[in-house]
Enzyme design. Structure first.
Site, PDB file in Angstrom:
ATOM      1  N   HIS A 306       0.687  -1.303  -0.094  1.00 15.27           N
ATOM      2  CA  HIS A 306       0.513   0.292  -0.421  1.00 15.27           C
ATOM      3  C   HIS A 306       1.166   1.097  -0.363  1.00 15.27           C
ATOM      4  O   HIS A 306       1.814   1.171   0.423  1.00 15.27           O
ATOM      5  CB  HIS A 306      -0.498   0.057   1.396  1.00 15.27           C
ATOM      6  CG  HIS A 306      -2.045   1.318   0.937  1.00 15.27           C
ATOM      7  ND1 HIS A 306      -2.364   2.158   1.194  1.00 15.27           N
ATOM      8  CD2 HIS A 306      -3.735   0.119   0.650  1.00 15.27           C
ATOM      9  CE1 HIS A 306      -3.432   2.279   0.626  1.00 15.27           C
ATOM     10  NE2 HIS A 306      -3.888   1.875   0.122  1.00 15.27           N
ATOM     11  N   ASP A 363      -7.140  -5.635  -0.126  1.00 14.60           N
ATOM     12  CA  ASP A 363      -8.314  -6.358  -0.902  1.00 14.60           C
ATOM     13  C   ASP A 363      -8.078  -8.004  -0.853  1.00 14.60           C
ATOM     14  O   ASP A 363      -9.024  -8.802  -2.043  1.00 14.60           O
ATOM     15  CB  ASP A 363      -7.430  -6.090  -2.841  1.00 14.60           C
ATOM     16  CG  ASP A 363      -8.384  -5.345  -2.785  1.00 14.60           C
ATOM     17  OD1 ASP A 363      -7.694  -3.788  -3.255  1.00 14.60           O
ATOM     18  OD2 ASP A 363      -9.514  -4.238  -2.930  1.00 14.60           O
TER      19      ASP A 363
END
Ligand code: SDX
Length: 429
Positions: A306, A363
């Site tokens: 991320h 996700d």
């Protein structure tokens, strides 16, 4: 703490104010940089750039925090209610009971599509990517609600938000039904938000779909966990488009397109494809991890890493818990969950991932929950869009409420040809 920074260019020193946010994050205010120095700041992908000030969501990359209007994400886990979180994000506070009732009633009243919108579905091939249909149909909604193209009052914002947040469910369900040649199922005004979506997805004219409490709770939580995430790629897109004073429908349709990318919202589809490939024996988990560390393979451990979180993504931790609880309650054993946990264990003890601070993101587990609910893989990013829509609307509203809003227009550093003459085609090589 100094309130400004000094910048010396060609022997001249300039002062740049330092601004500080609620959580102590600091930034150089460079709004006067070009007018004072003639220079701009180069920052491809905006990794070092705060594009705006915002009071909607704060995430703490190193501390793994995520708060909606100051409320920690974990506080929503006990009684997940996506509709009240949507209101919180857009209007800045949790709704009182009359506000909640009014907004809920508006969502119920506006779940149906204009019957003429169904013709548009007929124009799409059954194999059409659902995100292509969703983006097109959200933009098409603007044709059927011309009175909501310009929003000035809070009530007009609520009216437009209610139509979009309500109808995106119907658009998603009809996209799914169309792709399978199934009849459209009208929304049922007696059902709450997520139950009505599942009803439109999975009921048949002859047999009503009844969702379980566990599934409703899990889906509410999945949507809440996706509801906003400050200036991510799709939200920044909505702000960019909205800055030209494009209407809310057009801005959110653009957000859908940005979310579609596999590095962003499309990653939840790629995670399941990755887990299925390992499950089908194409590669072992260890082999896949080794491939994802080898740049030349072009393969990444999807659902990992991320830009902001350099610690655990709090959403991934909550989604893993929802996964375990829901599958256990429903008595489902999904081998993909075992593989996901195996990949997580290997990666969290592998220097390549540890040194780069790569952890599971939102996700990594979300697709396994959606699979257990019966949502097909190609609809996962559509579910992400349903969750993220209130965040897009909140940011569009926050930006458009700013009397000082200007059209976003970044600069560039030109590296192309110097001034060159036009050459007649007969003289070209
Ligand atoms: C979302 O912004 C948001 O908030 C997004 C989101 C939201 O709620 O809106 O949180 C939702 O989009 C989550 C991210 C979903 N995408 C994926 O899971 C795709 C896989 N992840 C990566 O592609 C990547 O981690 C990103 C896109 C998420 C972040 O990319 P960055 O910040 O540009 O990081 P990078 O590509 O510069 O990587 C830094 C290093 C590189 O290695 P080195 O060059 O330093 O040797 O880490 C490596 C990368 O190769 N790396 C990975 C990796 N992610 C980064 N290596 C293997 N697998 C990965 N997943």
């Amino acid at each position: 703490m100094p309130s400004d920074a000094k910048l010396t260019i060609d022997g001249k020193t300039y002062s740049l104010p330092i601004v500080e946010g609620t959580e102590g994050e600091r930034a150089l205010d460079i709004t006067s940089l070009r007018s004072e120095t003639g220079l701009t700041a180069l920052d491809p992908a905006y990794g070092n750039t705060a594009s705006c000030t915002s009071g909607i969501t704060v995430i703490g990359g190193d501390r793994g925090i995520l708060r909606y209007r100051g409320i920690p994400l974990e506080e929503f886990a006990d009684k997940p209610n996506f509709v009240e979180v949507a209101w919180l994000l857009i209007f800045g506070k949790l709704p009182n009971s009359s506000e909640y009732q009014q907004f809920s009633q508006r969502l119920t009243n506006h779940a149906n599509l204009d019957e003429d919108m169904k013709h548009h579905f007929m124009g799409f091939p059954r194999s059409a990517p659902p995100m292509a249909i969703l983006s097109a149909m959200i933009s098409t909604l603007s044709c059927f609600h011309p009175q909501l193209l310009e929003l000035h009052t809070s009530d007009e914002i609520e009216a437009a938000a209610a139509r979009l947040i309500s109808k995106i469910r119907t658009l998603a369900a009809y996209t799914y039904r169309h792709s399978h040649g199934l009849p459209y199922i009208y929304p049922d005004p007696s059902l709450p938000y997520t139950s009505n979506f599942l009803h439109m997805m999975f009921s048949e004219p002859y047999k009503r779909y009844e969702s379980s409490e566990e599934v409703r709770r899990a889906l509410n939580l999945v949507l809440i966990l996706h509801a906003d995430h400050e200036q991510n790629c799709s939200t920044s897109t909505v702000r960019m488009v909205g800055s030209s004073r494009a209407n809310l429908f057009a801005s959110c349709a653009a957000g859908v397109s940005a979310l579609w990318g596999p590095l962003h919202g499309g990653a939840n589809v790629k995670v399941i494809e990755m887990l299925e490939a390992i499950h089908q024996g194409n590669q072992s988990a260890d082999e896949f991890i080794n491939l994802s560390k080898d740049k030349s393979s072009g393969i990444r451990l999807m659902g990992f890493g991320h830009r902001i979180y350099k610690n655990f993504d709090p959403r991934a931790m909550m989604l893993r818990k929802v996964c375990d609880e829901m599958l256990d309650t429903l008595g489902i054993h999904d081998p993909l969950l075992d593989i996901a946990k195996r990949l997580e264990d290997i990666a969290l003890n592998d220097e390549y991932f540890v040194s780069r601070k790569l952890y599971p993101n939102v996700d990594f587990y979300s697709g396994i929950i959606l699979r257990a609910i019966g949502i097909p893989t190609n609809m996962f990013t559509v579910l992400f869009a349903i969750g993220r829509l209130p965040g897009w609307i909140a940011h569009w509203h926050e930006q458009n409420s700013d009397p000082n809003m200007r059209i976003s227009r970044p600069r560039q550093i030109y590296t192309g040809n110097p001034k060159s003459p036009y050459i007649d085609v007969r003289d070209r090589t």
